[in-house]
Design a protein around this motif. Structure first.
Motif, PDB file in Angstrom:
ATOM      1  N   GLY A   1      42.194  -3.631   1.082  1.00 42.58           N
ATOM      2  CA  GLY A   1      42.962  -3.079  -0.020  1.00 42.58           C
ATOM      3  C   GLY A   1      43.008  -1.562   0.010  1.00 42.58           C
ATOM      4  N   VAL A   2      43.236  -0.965  -1.161  1.00 46.16           N
ATOM      5  CA  VAL A   2      43.421   0.487  -1.286  1.00 46.16           C
ATOM      6  C   VAL A   2      42.461   1.032  -2.332  1.00 46.16           C
ATOM      7  CG1 VAL A   2      45.024   2.342  -1.883  1.00 46.16           C
ATOM      8  CG2 VAL A   2      45.859   0.323  -0.643  1.00 46.16           C
ATOM      9  N   GLU A   3      41.797   2.133  -1.983  1.00 46.04           N
ATOM     10  CA  GLU A   3      40.928   2.847  -2.924  1.00 46.04           C
ATOM     11  C   GLU A   3      41.467   4.268  -3.046  1.00 46.04           C
ATOM     12  OE1 GLU A   3      36.184   4.095  -3.368  1.00 46.04           O
ATOM     13  OE2 GLU A   3      36.823   2.641  -1.850  1.00 46.04           O
ATOM     14  N   SER A   4      41.797   4.696  -4.270  1.00 46.35           N
ATOM     15  CA  SER A   4      42.441   6.000  -4.491  1.00 46.35           C
ATOM     16  C   SER A   4      41.461   6.988  -5.099  1.00 46.35           C
ATOM     17  CB  SER A   4      43.657   5.846  -5.397  1.00 46.35           C
ATOM     18  OG  SER A   4      44.630   5.014  -4.797  1.00 46.35           O
ATOM     19  N   TRP A   5      41.471   8.201  -4.569  1.00 44.96           N
ATOM     20  CA  TRP A   5      40.642   9.292  -5.085  1.00 44.96           C
ATOM     21  C   TRP A   5      41.580  10.417  -5.486  1.00 44.96           C
ATOM     22  CZ3 TRP A   5      37.568   8.962   0.087  1.00 44.96           C
ATOM     23  CH2 TRP A   5      36.849   7.769   0.108  1.00 44.96           C
ATOM     24  N   GLU A   6      41.710  10.646  -6.791  1.00 40.71           N
ATOM     25  CA  GLU A   6      42.712  11.560  -7.317  1.00 40.71           C
ATOM     26  C   GLU A   6      42.190  12.991  -7.438  1.00 40.71           C
ATOM     27  OE1 GLU A   6      45.826  10.760  -7.989  1.00 40.71           O
ATOM     28  OE2 GLU A   6      45.668   8.598  -7.644  1.00 40.71           O
ATOM     29  N   HIS A   7      42.899  13.910  -6.824  1.00 44.82           N
ATOM     30  CA  HIS A   7      42.699  15.361  -6.949  1.00 44.82           C
ATOM     31  C   HIS A   7      41.215  15.733  -6.970  1.00 44.82           C
ATOM     32  CE1 HIS A   7      44.246  19.366  -7.468  1.00 44.82           C
ATOM     33  NE2 HIS A   7      43.379  19.579  -8.438  1.00 44.82           N
ATOM     34  N   LEU A   8      40.563  15.502  -5.853  1.00 43.89           N
ATOM     35  CA  LEU A   8      39.146  15.843  -5.706  1.00 43.89           C
ATOM     36  C   LEU A   8      38.999  17.024  -4.759  1.00 43.89           C
ATOM     37  CD1 LEU A   8      37.508  12.328  -5.240  1.00 43.89           C
ATOM     38  CD2 LEU A   8      37.601  13.696  -7.331  1.00 43.89           C
ATOM     39  N   PRO A   9      37.948  17.835  -4.921  1.00 41.37           N
ATOM     40  CA  PRO A   9      37.654  18.839  -3.902  1.00 41.37           C
ATOM     41  C   PRO A   9      37.498  18.156  -2.539  1.00 41.37           C
ATOM     42  CG  PRO A   9      36.274  19.164  -5.839  1.00 41.37           C
ATOM     43  CD  PRO A   9      36.976  17.852  -6.036  1.00 41.37           C
ATOM     44  N   LYS A  10      37.941  18.823  -1.487  1.00 38.22           N
ATOM     45  CA  LYS A  10      37.865  18.217  -0.156  1.00 38.22           C
ATOM     46  C   LYS A  10      36.429  17.897   0.241  1.00 38.22           C
ATOM     47  CE  LYS A  10      42.247  20.032   1.519  1.00 38.22           C
ATOM     48  NZ  LYS A  10      42.979  20.891   2.475  1.00 38.22           N
ATOM     49  N   THR A  11      35.484  18.676  -0.286  1.00 40.25           N
ATOM     50  CA  THR A  11      34.076  18.382   0.013  1.00 40.25           C
ATOM     51  C   THR A  11      33.652  17.056  -0.605  1.00 40.25           C
ATOM     52  OG1 THR A  11      33.497  19.776  -1.888  1.00 40.25           O
ATOM     53  CG2 THR A  11      33.376  20.783   0.299  1.00 40.25           C
ATOM     54  N   LEU A  12      34.157  16.751  -1.803  1.00 39.90           N
ATOM     55  CA  LEU A  12      33.797  15.485  -2.453  1.00 39.90           C
ATOM     56  C   LEU A  12      34.508  14.316  -1.779  1.00 39.90           C
ATOM     57  CD1 LEU A  12      32.192  14.070  -4.557  1.00 39.90           C
ATOM     58  CD2 LEU A  12      33.925  14.625  -6.266  1.00 39.90           C
ATOM     59  N   VAL A  13      35.760  14.518  -1.335  1.00 40.40           N
ATOM     60  CA  VAL A  13      36.441  13.493  -0.537  1.00 40.40           C
ATOM     61  C   VAL A  13      35.592  13.165   0.698  1.00 40.40           C
ATOM     62  CG1 VAL A  13      38.452  12.999   0.919  1.00 40.40           C
ATOM     63  CG2 VAL A  13      38.772  14.072  -1.325  1.00 40.40           C
ATOM     64  N   ALA A  14      35.074  14.219   1.333  1.00 41.91           N
ATOM     65  CA  ALA A  14      34.250  14.035   2.529  1.00 41.91           C
ATOM     66  C   ALA A  14      32.981  13.249   2.219  1.00 41.91           C
ATOM     67  CB  ALA A  14      33.903  15.391   3.129  1.00 41.91           C
ATOM     68  N   GLU A  15      32.335  13.563   1.096  1.00 40.25           N
ATOM     69  CA  GLU A  15      31.106  12.856   0.726  1.00 40.25           C
ATOM     70  C   GLU A  15      31.388  11.373   0.497  1.00 40.25           C
ATOM     71  OE1 GLU A  15      28.035  14.028   0.543  1.00 40.25           O
ATOM     72  OE2 GLU A  15      28.517  16.126   0.955  1.00 40.25           O
ATOM     73  N   ARG A  16      32.467  11.071  -0.193  1.00 37.87           N
ATOM     74  CA  ARG A  16      32.785   9.665  -0.475  1.00 37.87           C
ATOM     75  C   ARG A  16      33.118   8.907   0.811  1.00 37.87           C
ATOM     76  NH1 ARG A  16      36.210   9.144  -6.164  1.00 37.87           N
ATOM     77  NH2 ARG A  16      34.662  10.180  -7.492  1.00 37.87           N
ATOM     78  N   LEU A  17      33.887   9.552   1.689  1.00 36.87           N
ATOM     79  CA  LEU A  17      34.233   8.894   2.935  1.00 36.87           C
ATOM     80  C   LEU A  17      32.988   8.666   3.794  1.00 36.87           C
ATOM     81  CD1 LEU A  17      36.477   7.734   4.694  1.00 36.87           C
ATOM     82  CD2 LEU A  17      36.750  10.014   5.708  1.00 36.87           C
ATOM     83  N   ALA A  18      32.090   9.652   3.824  1.00 40.52           N
ATOM     84  CA  ALA A  18      30.847   9.502   4.596  1.00 40.52           C
ATOM     85  C   ALA A  18      30.016   8.346   4.067  1.00 40.52           C
ATOM     86  CB  ALA A  18      30.044  10.801   4.567  1.00 40.52           C
ATOM     87  N   ASP A  19      29.979   8.180   2.751  1.00 41.83           N
ATOM     88  CA  ASP A  19      29.244   7.050   2.178  1.00 41.83           C
ATOM     89  C   ASP A  19      29.874   5.721   2.591  1.00 41.83           C
ATOM     90  OD1 ASP A  19      27.395   8.653   0.886  1.00 41.83           O
ATOM     91  OD2 ASP A  19      28.493   8.694  -1.003  1.00 41.83           O
ATOM     92  N   ARG A  20      31.201   5.653   2.599  1.00 38.77           N
ATOM     93  CA  ARG A  20      31.886   4.413   3.001  1.00 38.77           C
ATOM     94  C   ARG A  20      31.617   4.105   4.471  1.00 38.77           C
ATOM     95  NH1 ARG A  20      32.218   5.494  -1.545  1.00 38.77           N
ATOM     96  NH2 ARG A  20      33.872   4.983  -3.059  1.00 38.77           N
ATOM     97  N   ILE A  21      31.613   5.158   5.303  1.00 40.08           N
ATOM     98  CA  ILE A  21      31.337   4.966   6.732  1.00 40.08           C
ATOM     99  C   ILE A  21      29.917   4.455   6.935  1.00 40.08           C
ATOM    100  CG2 ILE A  21      31.048   6.181   8.926  1.00 40.08           C
ATOM    101  CD1 ILE A  21      33.379   8.013   8.036  1.00 40.08           C
ATOM    102  N   ALA A  22      28.960   5.039   6.202  1.00 40.84           N
ATOM    103  CA  ALA A  22      27.562   4.590   6.314  1.00 40.84           C
ATOM    104  C   ALA A  22      27.431   3.129   5.907  1.00 40.84           C
ATOM    105  CB  ALA A  22      26.666   5.470   5.438  1.00 40.84           C
ATOM    106  N   ASP A  23      28.130   2.727   4.874  1.00 38.17           N
ATOM    107  CA  ASP A  23      28.086   1.328   4.430  1.00 38.17           C
ATOM    108  C   ASP A  23      28.681   0.399   5.507  1.00 38.17           C
ATOM    109  OD1 ASP A  23      26.966   2.095   2.032  1.00 38.17           O
ATOM    110  OD2 ASP A  23      28.873   2.062   0.930  1.00 38.17           O
ATOM    111  N   ALA A  24      29.758   0.867   6.166  1.00 37.15           N
ATOM    112  CA  ALA A  24      30.445   0.023   7.145  1.00 37.15           C
ATOM    113  C   ALA A  24      29.671  -0.104   8.452  1.00 37.15           C
ATOM    114  CB  ALA A  24      31.832   0.602   7.436  1.00 37.15           C
ATOM    115  N   LEU A  25      28.905   0.925   8.808  1.00 35.27           N
ATOM    116  CA  LEU A  25      28.162   0.887  10.059  1.00 35.27           C
ATOM    117  C   LEU A  25      26.761   0.297   9.891  1.00 35.27           C
ATOM    118  CD1 LEU A  25      29.143   4.333  11.662  1.00 35.27           C
ATOM    119  CD2 LEU A  25      30.038   2.064  12.200  1.00 35.27           C
TER     120      LEU A  25
END
Length: 392
Positions: free
Chosen positions: A368-392
């Protein structure tokens, strides 16, 4: 219980450090305080000691403390260091690696996570020098919060107010919950920035990518223990801490660097690679003359994402980015299927996003789709890193 070392900077917002200490103690944390010379003009060591119920440290030249290497001990004993308020001057000295008082010396001597809650005049916050310093700290792995908007003691209005205490407390709790070894032993490739495709010795085909999002993702992955190979197009950004950087110029250069970096557990293809390049690069500058412009023959560049997807050494998790100006989700979903990526991070670049510090993105996966609205790029990076850690 978390052991927090609170550094109180020299700004009018220093009085809010008292409120923060109360909130931290109520949440069960132990607090020790370092009061800077500037901070002492706004709050007293006696007040901080009474609220924290611990000795307050004020100088690098305390004979007893420094006989025991006090600044080293302080930096090592804390689970988290919080700078509140982080003034423009203190942020600048941190970014430059200055160590001329107790606060800056222990910050330079620590490997403990550091959180900065900035507070300053709006023009000081927006000044290019401050923004460069903040970017430097973030790339070094320091978590610098964005200030709040609002009225200031000086009478001006805008970004620069100290984040409210509940917001600082929430960020402290989030950092405490983070697993800083969740990607230990993983190798992750990140591409970032634009590519420059030469037309002649002077001109080239490019785009407006700043590289900020890719560099922030590389920093977030490294902070979780990953071995990160950052392949960067032509950008003027500092290399994040604990990241191995490879600088390239063209799409072909980037494709080769990615191939050399494989194998990897994951690849995050953030770079905005030029789709086209000149079929023949002119050896001399093309002159405009008085007539029509010289014809420019273009040919398609290598599709790095699709190439990796079909490589025998394909990473376990392959993530592409899609910068779109319309029908963002539709284009991203089609790209994920067409290119063979596991995830696509789609961002709407129809506004003033490329080169900015914030992003609105949609993480498109098979689920599906998970949307992150108007976040600092650093926070986008933190969330994506957490998702990657969960997936690996």
């Amino acid at each position: 219980m978390t052991r927090i070392l609170l550094i109180v900077g020299g700004g009018i917002a220093a009085y809010k450090a008292c409120e923060l200490i109360r909130a931290l103690r109520a949440a069960g944390h132990e607090v020790r305080c370092v009061l800077t010379e500037g901070g002492a003009h706004f709050v007293t060591a006696m007040t901080l000691a009474a609220l924290s119920e611990n000795k307050v440290h004020t100088t690098l030249w305390d004979l007893k403390d420094e006989a025991e290497m006090g600044h080293i001990r302080l930096s090592r004993e804390a689970d988290l260091i919080v700078v509140c308020p982080g003034t423009a001057d203190l942020i600048a000295r941190m970014a430059a690696g200055v160590a001329d008082d107790l606060a800056t010396t222990l910050l330079l001597a620590t490997d403990t996570p550091v959180l900065v809650a900035p507070a300053m005049n709006v023009r000081m916050w927006l000044h290019p020098a401050t923004q460069r310093n903040v970017a430097r700290l973030r790339s070094d792995g320091v978590r610098v919060m964005d200030p709040d908007d609002g009225a200031m003691a000086c009478g001006e209005f805008g970004p620069g107010r100290l984040p409210e205490v509940p917001r600082i407390l929430a960020e402290i709790n989030r950092l405490n919950a983070a697993d800083h070894s969740s990607l230990s032993g993983r190798h992750i490739i990140v591409t970032a920035g634009p590519t420059h495709e030469p037309i002649d010795p002077v001109r080239y085909i490019a785009n407006r990518s700043s590289g900020k999002q890719g560099f922030a993702i590389a920093a977030a992955l490294a902070s979780r223990g990953a071995r990160v190979s950052l392949i960067a197009g032509p950008v003027d950004l500092p290399t994040p801490a604990r990241v191995t950087r490879y600088d390239v110029v063209t799409a072909q250069d980037m494709a080769l660097a990615v191939e050399v970096a494989l194998p990897a557990d994951a690849a995050v293809m953030v770079a905005a690679v030029a789709d086209w390049r000149a079929a023949d690069v002119a050896p001399q500058k093309l002159k405009k003359g008085d007539g029509a412009p010289p014809p420019l023959q273009l040919e398609r560049n290598v599709d790095i994402l699709a190439t990796i997807a079909h490589d025998a050494r394909r990473p376990r998790l392959l993530i592409g980015f899609a910068a779109e100006t319309e029908q963002v989700l539709e284009h991203a979903q089609a790209k994920r299927r067409r290119k063979g990526a596991d995830w696509i991070v789609a961002n709407d670049v129809s506004g003033d996003v490329m080169g900015g510090d914030a992003n609105t993105v949609h993480l498109v996966t098979a689920a599906g789709v998970e949307s992150w609205e108007h976040l600092p790029k650093t926070l986008v990076a933190e969330r994506l890193a957490d998702r990657i850690a969960d997936a690996l």
